[in-house]
Write a protein that holds these residues in place. Structure first.
Motif, PDB file in Angstrom:
ATOM      1  N   LYS A 187     -15.332   8.626  40.356  1.00 34.26           N
ATOM      2  CA  LYS A 187     -16.204   8.103  41.612  1.00 34.26           C
ATOM      3  C   LYS A 187     -15.975   9.092  42.815  1.00 34.26           C
ATOM      4  O   LYS A 187     -14.538   9.509  42.975  1.00 34.26           O
ATOM      5  CB  LYS A 187     -16.012   6.801  41.817  1.00 34.26           C
ATOM      6  CG  LYS A 187     -16.234   5.828  40.736  1.00 34.26           C
ATOM      7  CD  LYS A 187     -17.662   5.732  40.354  1.00 34.26           C
ATOM      8  CE  LYS A 187     -18.072   4.682  39.217  1.00 34.26           C
ATOM      9  NZ  LYS A 187     -19.468   4.617  39.095  1.00 34.26           N
ATOM     10  N   THR A 188     -16.848   9.297  43.635  1.00 33.35           N
ATOM     11  CA  THR A 188     -16.646  10.138  44.821  1.00 33.35           C
ATOM     12  C   THR A 188     -16.680   9.406  46.086  1.00 33.35           C
ATOM     13  O   THR A 188     -17.635   8.570  46.032  1.00 33.35           O
ATOM     14  CB  THR A 188     -17.779  11.134  44.564  1.00 33.35           C
ATOM     15  OG1 THR A 188     -17.600  11.927  43.600  1.00 33.35           O
ATOM     16  CG2 THR A 188     -17.437  12.455  45.783  1.00 33.35           C
ATOM     17  N   ALA A 189     -15.879   9.779  47.121  1.00 34.11           N
ATOM     18  CA  ALA A 189     -15.786   8.989  48.214  1.00 34.11           C
ATOM     19  C   ALA A 189     -17.313   8.991  48.824  1.00 34.11           C
ATOM     20  O   ALA A 189     -17.910  10.172  48.751  1.00 34.11           O
ATOM     21  CB  ALA A 189     -14.735   9.802  49.235  1.00 34.11           C
ATOM     22  N   GLY A 190     -17.881   7.945  49.338  1.00 36.03           N
ATOM     23  CA  GLY A 190     -19.135   7.828  50.040  1.00 36.03           C
ATOM     24  C   GLY A 190     -20.194   7.512  48.902  1.00 36.03           C
ATOM     25  O   GLY A 190     -21.200   7.020  49.242  1.00 36.03           O
TER      26      GLY A 190
ATOM     27  N   GLY B 115     -14.328   4.545  48.975  1.00 32.39           N
ATOM     28  CA  GLY B 115     -13.552   4.880  49.901  1.00 32.39           C
ATOM     29  C   GLY B 115     -12.775   6.147  49.717  1.00 32.39           C
ATOM     30  O   GLY B 115     -12.433   7.039  50.638  1.00 32.39           O
ATOM     31  N   THR B 116     -12.149   6.355  48.402  1.00 30.12           N
ATOM     32  CA  THR B 116     -11.509   7.288  48.125  1.00 30.12           C
ATOM     33  C   THR B 116     -11.774   7.832  46.670  1.00 30.12           C
ATOM     34  O   THR B 116     -11.926   6.994  45.877  1.00 30.12           O
ATOM     35  CB  THR B 116      -9.850   7.004  47.891  1.00 30.12           C
ATOM     36  OG1 THR B 116      -9.401   6.449  49.236  1.00 30.12           O
ATOM     37  CG2 THR B 116      -9.065   8.053  47.637  1.00 30.12           C
ATOM     38  N   SER B 117     -11.790   9.103  46.652  1.00 33.02           N
ATOM     39  CA  SER B 117     -12.255   9.553  45.192  1.00 33.02           C
ATOM     40  C   SER B 117     -11.299   9.342  44.308  1.00 33.02           C
ATOM     41  O   SER B 117     -10.353   9.600  44.347  1.00 33.02           O
ATOM     42  CB  SER B 117     -12.502  11.112  45.450  1.00 33.02           C
ATOM     43  OG  SER B 117     -13.612  11.447  46.241  1.00 33.02           O
TER      44      SER B 117
ATOM     45  N   ASN C 188     -15.242  -0.554  41.335  1.00 37.67           N
ATOM     46  CA  ASN C 188     -14.614   0.527  40.816  1.00 37.67           C
ATOM     47  C   ASN C 188     -13.884   1.264  41.811  1.00 37.67           C
ATOM     48  O   ASN C 188     -13.149   2.408  41.723  1.00 37.67           O
ATOM     49  CB  ASN C 188     -15.516   1.625  40.325  1.00 37.67           C
ATOM     50  CG  ASN C 188     -16.214   0.972  39.021  1.00 37.67           C
ATOM     51  OD1 ASN C 188     -15.561   0.549  38.077  1.00 37.67           O
ATOM     52  ND2 ASN C 188     -17.536   0.951  38.947  1.00 37.67           N
ATOM     53  N   GLY C 189     -13.547   0.513  43.247  1.00 40.26           N
ATOM     54  CA  GLY C 189     -12.873   1.567  44.246  1.00 40.26           C
ATOM     55  C   GLY C 189     -12.985   0.302  45.414  1.00 40.26           C
ATOM     56  O   GLY C 189     -13.785  -0.750  45.033  1.00 40.26           O
TER      57      GLY C 189
END
Length: 196
Positions: free
Chosen positions: A162-165, A156-158, A184-185
């Motif tokens: 990790k990248t959002a999406g 959900g949030t970079s 991881n998010g």
């Protein structure tokens, strides 16, 4: 009558000392000698004030358009429908029956820095760098004995590389408390199940 130096102020003591004193008054018998030893030692180090206990908890709720982060919106996921479609594709959910055996939820990590008195939603800055183990409640009508579960999670949030999406599909384990997995998010998460 004994001769002595009268003291009318406090006696200053800076090291271990024995002080002797008598009471004297004209026309009366002198008192016995009173004696007291005063030991001076260094004050103990003050006890350190303990840091407030840090705590985390996970909240699982239905996902609404207002829950979608700005990072996800910037990645083109602007609605619950677009997120649901991407997560269904990741889990190979195609038929109506498969869609009825799936649930889209908003999973939030809540953080407390005062031992649980107040809670705030985790941010990219305070989300654990190694991710977090999560136990998701079993969807209504399911349980850990008769069903197998798969999950897909959309970042959900970079943060943490990790990248959002981005979508991850971690493994799951059925426990007495729910579906155990590692993210991881957080938010959003699609859970799907099949009867054994």
């Amino acid at each position: 009558m004994a001769s002595s130096t009268p003291y009318s102020n406090a006696i200053s003591v800076s090291e271990t000392v024995t002080i002797k004193a008598i009471a004297v008054k004209a026309g009366m018998t002198d008192s016995a000698v009173a004696s007291a030893t005063y030991t001076i030692s260094e004050a103990p180090e003050p006890e350190p004030t303990p840091e407030p206990e840090k705590a985390t908890k996970v909240e699982v709720e239905g996902l609404s358009d207002s829950d979608i982060s700005d990072d996800l919106k910037g990645s083109g996921y602007t609605s619950v429908e677009s997120i649901g479609t991407a997560l269904e594709t990741a889990l190979s959910i195609e038929t109506e029956e498969e869609k009825e055996s799936s649930k889209l939820v908003d999973v939030k990590l809540m953080v407390s820095t005062d031992g649980g008195s107040t809670w705030t939603t985790a941010t990219a800055e305070n989300f654990p760098t190694g991710g977090i183990d999560v136990v998701l409640p079993y969807p209504d009508g399911t349980n850990g004995d008769e069903y197998s579960f798969s999950v897909a999670h959309m970042i959900g949030t970079s943060a943490n590389g990790k990248t959002a999406g981005e979508i991850e599909k971690p493994g799951t384990t059925n426990t007495s408390s729910g579906i155990s997995t590692h993210f991881n998010g957080l938010s959003p998460v699609m859970i799907t199940w099949t009867k054994n």
